[in-house]
Design a protein around this motif. Structure first.
Motif, PDB file in Angstrom:
ATOM      1  N   LEU A 154     -26.246 -48.736  -1.102  1.00 18.98           N
ATOM      2  CA  LEU A 154     -25.185 -48.331  -0.180  1.00 18.98           C
ATOM      3  C   LEU A 154     -23.940 -49.192  -0.385  1.00 18.98           C
ATOM      4  CD1 LEU A 154     -24.499 -46.324   1.977  1.00 18.98           C
ATOM      5  CD2 LEU A 154     -25.455 -47.860   3.694  1.00 18.98           C
ATOM      6  N   SER A 155     -24.139 -50.467  -0.716  1.00 16.87           N
ATOM      7  CA  SER A 155     -23.010 -51.339  -1.023  1.00 16.87           C
ATOM      8  C   SER A 155     -22.255 -50.820  -2.245  1.00 16.87           C
ATOM      9  CB  SER A 155     -23.499 -52.769  -1.268  1.00 16.87           C
ATOM     10  OG  SER A 155     -22.433 -53.608  -1.652  1.00 16.87           O
ATOM     11  N   TRP A 156     -23.010 -50.382  -3.263  1.00 15.96           N
ATOM     12  CA  TRP A 156     -22.377 -49.808  -4.454  1.00 15.96           C
ATOM     13  C   TRP A 156     -21.677 -48.498  -4.123  1.00 15.96           C
ATOM     14  CZ3 TRP A 156     -24.022 -45.015  -6.405  1.00 15.96           C
ATOM     15  CH2 TRP A 156     -23.332 -44.579  -7.543  1.00 15.96           C
ATOM     16  N   ALA A 157     -22.342 -47.610  -3.371  1.00 12.71           N
ATOM     17  CA  ALA A 157     -21.773 -46.305  -3.045  1.00 12.71           C
ATOM     18  C   ALA A 157     -20.490 -46.446  -2.242  1.00 12.71           C
ATOM     19  CB  ALA A 157     -22.789 -45.459  -2.283  1.00 12.71           C
ATOM     20  N   ASN A 158     -20.432 -47.442  -1.370  1.00 14.10           N
ATOM     21  CA  ASN A 158     -19.222 -47.669  -0.595  1.00 14.10           C
ATOM     22  C   ASN A 158     -18.105 -48.217  -1.482  1.00 14.10           C
ATOM     23  OD1 ASN A 158     -17.702 -49.890   1.459  1.00 14.10           O
ATOM     24  ND2 ASN A 158     -17.988 -47.819   2.243  1.00 14.10           N
ATOM     25  N   ALA A 159     -18.444 -49.149  -2.365  1.00 14.83           N
ATOM     26  CA  ALA A 159     -17.448 -49.717  -3.280  1.00 14.83           C
ATOM     27  C   ALA A 159     -16.902 -48.664  -4.228  1.00 14.83           C
ATOM     28  CB  ALA A 159     -18.064 -50.868  -4.072  1.00 14.83           C
ATOM     29  N   ALA A 160     -17.754 -47.719  -4.628  1.00 20.15           N
ATOM     30  CA  ALA A 160     -17.350 -46.667  -5.556  1.00 20.15           C
ATOM     31  C   ALA A 160     -16.610 -45.528  -4.871  1.00 20.15           C
ATOM     32  CB  ALA A 160     -18.574 -46.125  -6.293  1.00 20.15           C
ATOM     33  N   GLY A 161     -16.467 -45.601  -3.551  1.00 18.72           N
ATOM     34  CA  GLY A 161     -15.756 -44.567  -2.813  1.00 18.72           C
ATOM     35  C   GLY A 161     -16.553 -43.306  -2.598  1.00 18.72           C
ATOM     36  N   ASN A 213     -38.225 -30.832   2.305  1.00 23.42           N
ATOM     37  CA  ASN A 213     -37.515 -30.117   3.365  1.00 23.42           C
ATOM     38  C   ASN A 213     -36.948 -31.028   4.443  1.00 23.42           C
ATOM     39  OD1 ASN A 213     -38.064 -27.522   2.219  1.00 23.42           O
ATOM     40  ND2 ASN A 213     -40.163 -27.693   2.991  1.00 23.42           N
ATOM     41  N   SER A 214     -37.139 -32.336   4.296  1.00 25.48           N
ATOM     42  CA  SER A 214     -36.563 -33.275   5.259  1.00 25.48           C
ATOM     43  C   SER A 214     -35.076 -33.452   4.982  1.00 25.48           C
ATOM     44  CB  SER A 214     -37.255 -34.639   5.159  1.00 25.48           C
ATOM     45  OG  SER A 214     -38.609 -34.552   5.541  1.00 25.48           O
ATOM     46  N   ASN A 215     -34.294 -33.615   6.052  1.00 24.43           N
ATOM     47  CA  ASN A 215     -32.865 -33.859   5.873  1.00 24.43           C
ATOM     48  C   ASN A 215     -32.665 -35.173   5.133  1.00 24.43           C
ATOM     49  OD1 ASN A 215     -32.255 -31.540   7.276  1.00 24.43           O
ATOM     50  ND2 ASN A 215     -31.810 -32.586   9.202  1.00 24.43           N
ATOM     51  N   VAL A 216     -31.753 -35.190   4.179  1.00 25.57           N
ATOM     52  CA  VAL A 216     -31.468 -36.410   3.434  1.00 25.57           C
ATOM     53  C   VAL A 216     -30.487 -37.248   4.245  1.00 25.57           C
ATOM     54  CG1 VAL A 216     -29.554 -35.450   2.074  1.00 25.57           C
ATOM     55  CG2 VAL A 216     -30.891 -37.364   1.171  1.00 25.57           C
ATOM     56  N   THR A 217     -30.792 -38.526   4.421  1.00 24.78           N
ATOM     57  CA  THR A 217     -29.908 -39.399   5.178  1.00 24.78           C
ATOM     58  C   THR A 217     -28.808 -39.955   4.271  1.00 24.78           C
ATOM     59  OG1 THR A 217     -31.192 -41.404   4.732  1.00 24.78           O
ATOM     60  CG2 THR A 217     -31.845 -40.068   6.638  1.00 24.78           C
ATOM     61  N   SER A 264     -38.346 -41.592  -6.101  1.00 17.98           N
ATOM     62  CA  SER A 264     -39.721 -42.092  -6.201  1.00 17.98           C
ATOM     63  C   SER A 264     -40.597 -41.577  -5.071  1.00 17.98           C
ATOM     64  CB  SER A 264     -39.732 -43.627  -6.200  1.00 17.98           C
ATOM     65  OG  SER A 264     -39.105 -44.130  -5.035  1.00 17.98           O
ATOM     66  N   GLY A 265     -40.057 -40.708  -4.234  1.00  8.88           N
ATOM     67  CA  GLY A 265     -40.832 -40.160  -3.132  1.00  8.88           C
ATOM     68  C   GLY A 265     -40.794 -41.058  -1.916  1.00  8.88           C
ATOM     69  N   ILE A 266     -41.568 -40.666  -0.897  1.00 13.35           N
ATOM     70  CA  ILE A 266     -41.587 -41.403   0.365  1.00 13.35           C
ATOM     71  C   ILE A 266     -42.906 -42.136   0.564  1.00 13.35           C
ATOM     72  CG2 ILE A 266     -39.956 -39.804   1.441  1.00 13.35           C
ATOM     73  CD1 ILE A 266     -42.390 -38.545   2.883  1.00 13.35           C
ATOM     74  N   GLY A 267     -43.755 -42.102  -0.457  1.00 16.16           N
ATOM     75  CA  GLY A 267     -45.058 -42.755  -0.374  1.00 16.16           C
ATOM     76  C   GLY A 267     -46.179 -41.746  -0.188  1.00 16.16           C
ATOM     77  N   GLY A 268     -47.381 -42.147  -0.536  1.00 14.38           N
ATOM     78  CA  GLY A 268     -48.531 -41.262  -0.378  1.00 14.38           C
ATOM     79  C   GLY A 268     -48.498 -40.047  -1.265  1.00 14.38           C
ATOM     80  N   ALA A 270     -27.282 -42.489  -0.915  1.00  7.87           N
ATOM     81  CA  ALA A 270     -26.749 -43.604  -1.704  1.00  7.87           C
ATOM     82  C   ALA A 270     -27.757 -44.065  -2.745  1.00  7.87           C
ATOM     83  CB  ALA A 270     -26.374 -44.760  -0.783  1.00  7.87           C
ATOM     84  N   VAL A 271     -29.017 -44.182  -2.353  1.00  5.57           N
ATOM     85  CA  VAL A 271     -30.056 -44.650  -3.275  1.00  5.57           C
ATOM     86  C   VAL A 271     -30.264 -43.652  -4.407  1.00  5.57           C
ATOM     87  CG1 VAL A 271     -32.523 -45.155  -3.498  1.00  5.57           C
ATOM     88  CG2 VAL A 271     -31.233 -46.086  -1.571  1.00  5.57           C
ATOM     89  N   ILE A 272     -30.319 -42.379  -4.080  1.00  2.00           N
ATOM     90  CA  ILE A 272     -30.530 -41.348  -5.095  1.00  2.00           C
ATOM     91  C   ILE A 272     -29.358 -41.324  -6.079  1.00  2.00           C
ATOM     92  CG2 ILE A 272     -30.689 -38.852  -5.469  1.00  2.00           C
ATOM     93  CD1 ILE A 272     -32.307 -38.715  -2.839  1.00  2.00           C
ATOM     94  N   LEU A 273     -28.137 -41.436  -5.556  1.00  2.00           N
ATOM     95  CA  LEU A 273     -26.961 -41.460  -6.429  1.00  2.00           C
ATOM     96  C   LEU A 273     -26.945 -42.711  -7.306  1.00  2.00           C
ATOM     97  CD1 LEU A 273     -24.219 -40.236  -3.943  1.00  2.00           C
ATOM     98  CD2 LEU A 273     -24.997 -39.027  -5.980  1.00  2.00           C
ATOM     99  N   PHE A 274     -27.308 -43.848  -6.725  1.00  2.00           N
ATOM    100  CA  PHE A 274     -27.356 -45.091  -7.481  1.00  2.00           C
ATOM    101  C   PHE A 274     -28.366 -44.980  -8.616  1.00  2.00           C
ATOM    102  CE2 PHE A 274     -29.168 -49.278  -8.324  1.00  2.00           C
ATOM    103  CZ  PHE A 274     -28.040 -50.049  -8.526  1.00  2.00           C
TER     104      PHE A 274
END
Length: 212
Positions: free
Chosen positions: A167-174, A121-125, A111-115, A130-134
């Motif tokens: 992130l809770s889902w991504a951790n549970a899913a391994g 080109n920003s590094n993905v954290t 959904s972007g970062i706003g604005g 986790a959010v993008i994968l979810f």
């Protein structure tokens, strides 16, 4: 085999090897058999999901940008053409990632970062990953009901509110596990995801989410 790269994985696993990607040769001088990420890089390479930074270099410790991650997921999904037009002001037309970002936005993956910006080109954290994968898993109708208790990690309180559930889902899913820093296993939610880590996440995603 027919299907998307993720769907093909289940076919490859029918070979008589414990892991077919452990025995396939790679052209990269900086990825050697025995490296913890070798099989994952092999999976990404042979399915056309990730390219090297040069013909013989993968740069496993290099960081992934937001555009790179979205493009990888777009390829994983079969490189489907977007239905509409790009709406992000910082995503020019005709770039290698334009169609991927457009596809991701119209399918609710990003959904972007706003604005009106995406910050390609920003590094993905790790928490953004986790959010993008979810979001991608949800858009494809995969089971995203699993949740892990993140309180076991000493830096759980540093996870952004908007990333807690994903992130809770991504951790549970391994998909996203802890990383060792200073002798402690932490989540490191604002840390950048390396190319090797993303390759590992993709492999786990195909195995444990798509083919669950």
């Amino acid at each position: 085999y027919p299907g998307t790269p993720a769907e093909k994985l289940v076919q490859y696993q029918r070979y008589p090897y414990a892991n077919i990607y452990d025995v396939l040769a790679l052209p990269y001088q900086d990825v050697q058999q025995g490296d913890w990420y070798y099989s994952a890089v092999s999976f990404a390479y042979y399915n056309g999901l990730m390219n090297g930074v040069a013909d013989t270099l993968f740069d496993p410790n290099g960081t992934m940008t937001r555009a790179m991650l979205v493009t990888v997921l777009w390829r994983l999904d079969g490189s489907r053409a977007p239905a509409g037009r790009n709406t992000f002001t910082d995503v020019p037309g005709g770039q290698w990632y334009t169609d991927a970002v457009t596809w991701a936005a119209e399918n609710g993956v990003v959904s972007g970062i706003g604005g009106g910006c995406f910050a390609p080109n920003s590094n993905v954290t790790r928490e953004q990953t986790a959010v993008i994968l979810f979001n991608y898993a949800h858009s494809r109708g995969y089971d995203v009901g699993a949740r892990a208790d993140l309180s076991a990690f000493p830096d759980a309180g540093s996870v952004s509110g908007w990333a807690q559930d994903a992130l809770s889902w991504a951790n549970a899913a391994g998909l996203i596990n802890g990383t060792v820093y200073g002798g402690r296993t932490i989540l490191d939610p604002q840390g950048s995801a390396s190319r090797a880590q993303v390759a590992m996440i993709l492999r786990s995603y195909a195995e444990h989410v798509v083919n669950a």
